[in-house]
Design an enzyme around this catalytic site. Structure first.
Site, short mmCIF file in Angstrom:
data_model
loop_
_atom_site.label_atom_id
_atom_site.label_comp_id
_atom_site.label_asym_id
_atom_site.label_seq_id
_atom_site.Cartn_x
_atom_site.Cartn_y
_atom_site.Cartn_z
N SER A 1 0.83 -1.20 0.00
CA SER A 1 0.00 0.00 0.00
C SER A 1 0.86 1.26 0.00
O SER A 1 1.63 1.48 -0.92
CB SER A 1 -0.96 -0.04 1.18
OG SER A 1 -1.93 0.98 1.09
N ASP B 1 -6.17 1.89 -3.34
CA ASP B 1 -7.37 1.53 -2.58
C ASP B 1 -7.85 2.69 -1.72
O ASP B 1 -8.91 2.61 -1.11
CB ASP B 1 -7.14 0.27 -1.74
CG ASP B 1 -6.13 0.44 -0.63
OD1 ASP B 1 -5.37 1.43 -0.63
OD2 ASP B 1 -6.06 -0.45 0.26
N ASP C 1 -3.34 6.46 -3.25
CA ASP C 1 -2.10 5.92 -2.72
C ASP C 1 -1.56 4.89 -3.73
O ASP C 1 -2.22 4.60 -4.73
CB ASP C 1 -2.31 5.34 -1.32
CG ASP C 1 -3.23 4.15 -1.28
OD1 ASP C 1 -4.01 3.97 -2.23
OD2 ASP C 1 -3.18 3.38 -0.30
N ASP D 1 -1.34 1.70 -4.23
CA ASP D 1 -2.13 0.57 -4.72
C ASP D 1 -3.57 0.96 -5.01
O ASP D 1 -4.40 0.12 -5.33
CB ASP D 1 -2.07 -0.62 -3.76
CG ASP D 1 -2.83 -0.39 -2.47
OD1 ASP D 1 -2.85 0.77 -1.99
OD2 ASP D 1 -3.38 -1.35 -1.90
#
Length: 611
Positions: free
Chosen positions: A154, A305, A301, A303
């Site tokens: 992440s 999500d 961010d 990734d």
């Protein structure tokens, strides 16, 4: 090691070297083999102790840690052991979808996972390229799979990577599944003895899975306003291409991307931390917005999500919205654009505003422990969930099933419209109902959960679906000559100004956090910021009707609240503050008062923590 070393110290050193050599013998990665061989040759016991004195623990968030050799690092051996543990819990013949981001070694870890799973007789489907986490979460139930794996850390620093596991309903695992996988990992043997690449089968997924995801999120309640200029940054992550395609397919103008941060780069060279909430991370996006006259600033961010939202101001700066502010705007939008029996949910550390919005609109409200794995299981008819850390899952009126685009297939049985098997019932705090019963390890109960979960195209945080919906809200506001800041003022007048803030203390020694929590439990504060502590809930005892968790909640006089808890992913003690100020005149005056009140509470709390 020193030649003079003897006694217990020498025995410890010998044991560390023995473990390191045992690890080295099974490690397939030339880079970590070279790293470990060098440490052994140098006799660097401190470095060996850091890598072999403890291990990364597999939990509901999977694995996350620094790249390197040994069980306390993310590496190919650690990942193969995790894949073998997952395969053992699922059993032969099951289907797992595998996704990965663009971090260092993410693609390698994904391929190793597929090799181990197929070697154990499972079917593995691998996403076609580095893609956002929400695409993986969508793909699991969409493809009728039994589980999913996402290789990502992440918004962690560049040196880190991670390994998240999803169950068949497309949501993150909850206890006791994590413990079962962890036990299976610990019971495994050397990875060089694992069968690889068959007898299970491998499917290389094509771009159609991304198209299906975009089709799903463009059916969210987006209205018809489309005139909007957006400045956007994916922060060197994997969200850019998918978000751009989604905006274009929904009829928006292509967002203007920060050129320096447009393409995936695992070193994140333009930011200190690849987290849109960190100071400085949004500077380039703000500058782009000022140059181009953008109406809205968005960021994902790495990734994708999570979604950060900002409103450009006349002086060239950008007012970044908090996660709670965005959550309130999204919630009211979704509620007013959907129908039927619905529920909205957030966590104990988020603003209390969502509960008030739900009551006014006559929809059910749920409050859960922190983490989307709990939000998504809040209850039947969940149409929106969010957490203050800029994570959102946006829903709509019921969508057709993935394998039933015309909506003609049988629905879940009456009384199980949310797939109750996927959430722990009252009194089942360990979540036993959320895992397949013996003899049902293919997770069929979880796939039935998507019958009502089809209100949510993604049963996890989705930074791209959230960005698209925020853009729709902003475009409608622009058409009326307004901005998101005007909508926030409207909510403040309707519900009171709910102002939130955080106090986070990072430590090098985790015992300092445990000590601070122990002191707070032994001697709770009587006042904070001049407000009386009217109630103290110890969440580790299950106070407040939730499963036990390490946290403390203080209800203060004058409609204020503080929650204190250790971070689940970082060496931080996190404190969440909220004050509610009635608005009887100027909203700006109320905001100033709330800011002063938060500062007062924060100052007292910092002194009380003693860190």
């Amino acid at each position: 090691m020193s030649a003079e070393a003897s006694g217990p110290a020498a025995a410890v050193g010998d044991e560390l070297v023995r473990r390191a050599r045992q690890w080295l013998a099974q490690d397939p990665d030339p880079e970590t083999r070279a790293e470990l061989s060098g440490l052994i040759e140098q006799g660097d016991l401190a470095a060996l102790a850091d890598r072999f004195g403890r291990k990364l623990e597999f939990g509901t968030a999977g694995l996350r840690g620094e790249l390197g050799a040994g069980p306390n690092r993310m590496n190919r051996v650690t990942v193969m052991r995790a894949a073998a543990g997952l395969a053992k819990v699922l059993g032969s013949g099951r289907h797992v979808v595998i996704g990965y981001d663009a971090r260092h070694k993410s693609d390698v870890f994904a391929r190793d996972t597929a090799a181990v799973l197929t070697g154990a007789g499972l079917h593995a489907s691998v996403l076609p390229c580095p893609l956002p986490t929400p695409v993986l979460a969508f793909a699991v139930p969409h493809l009728g799979a039994d589980a999913g794996v996402m290789v990502t850390a992440s918004h962690n620093p560049p040196r880190d990577n991670g390994y998240k596991v999803y169950w068949g309903d497309g949501s993150q695992i909850v206890p006791p599944i994590d413990r079962e996988i962890s036990a299976a990992i610990d019971a495994g043997g050397p990875v060089d003895e694992l069968p690889l690449h068959g007898p299970g089968t491998l499917t290389e997924l094509g771009d159609d899975i991304v198209d299906d995801y975009i089709d799903a999120i463009t059916r969210l309640p987006l209205g018809d306003a489309r005139e909007l200029r957006v400045a956007y940054t994916p922060l060197h992550g994997v969200g850019g291409a998918t978000l751009t395609d989604a905006f274009l397919r929904a009829g928006f103008e292509s967002p203007m991307a920060v050129e320096e941060q447009r393409n995936p780069d695992p070193d994140f060279p333009t930011v200190a931390f690849p987290n849109p909430e960190e100071p400085g991370a949004m500077d380039l996006a703000a500058a782009l917005a000022a140059r181009t006259g953008a109406d809205l600033v968005l960021a994902n961010d790495p990734d994708a999500d999570r979604c950060a939202v900002g409103v450009p101001l006349g002086d060239g700066s950008v007012r970044m919205l908090t996660g709670d502010e965005v959550g309130g705007l999204l919630a009211e939008h979704v509620i007013t654009h959907t129908s039927g029996e619905r529920m909205v949910a957030t966590t104990i550390v988020s603003s209390t505003l969502l509960g008030k919005i739900a009551r006014v609109h006559g929809v059910r409200y749920g409050e859960t422990l922190t983490g989307f794995k709990w939000i998504i299981k809040a209850g039947p008819g969940l149409v929106f969930g969010y957490e203050e850390a800029i994570g959102y899952s946006v829903g709509t009126d019921p969508l057709p099933h993935a394998a039933d685009p015309d909506g003609t297939a049988p629905r879940p049985p009456a009384g199980d419209v949310d797939g109750a098997a996927s959430r722990p019932p009252a009194g089942d705090v360990d979540g036993a109902a959320s895992r397949p019963p013996a003899g049902d390890v293919d997770g069929a109960d979880h796939r039935s959960a998507v019958g009502d979960g089809d209100r949510l195209p993604v049963r996890d945080k989705d930074g791209i679906g959230a960005a698209l919906t925020v853009a729709a809200i902003a475009a409608a506001a622009k058409r009326a000559g307004r901005t998101l800041l005007d909508l926030l003022d409207d909510q403040a007048r309707r519900y009171g100004l709910h102002a939130t803030s955080q106090l986070s203390v990072r430590v090098d020694d985790l015992s300092l956090i445990a000590g601070a929590m122990a002191r707070l439990r032994a001697t709770p504060p009587a006042t904070l910021g001049g407000r009386t502590v009217e109630r103290a809930d110890d969440l580790s005892r299950g106070d407040g009707g939730l499963p036990p968790t390490d946290g403390l909640r203080y209800t203060l006089s004058g409609d204020a609240r503080v929650v204190v808890r250790p971070s689940g992913t970082e060496p931080k003690l996190k404190c969440y503050l909220e004050v509610v100020v009635p608005v009887t005149g100027d909203v700006g005056a109320a905001r100033s008062q709330a800011a002063a009140d938060l500062d007062a509470v924060k100052a007292d709390l910092k002194a009380t923590l003693g860190l």
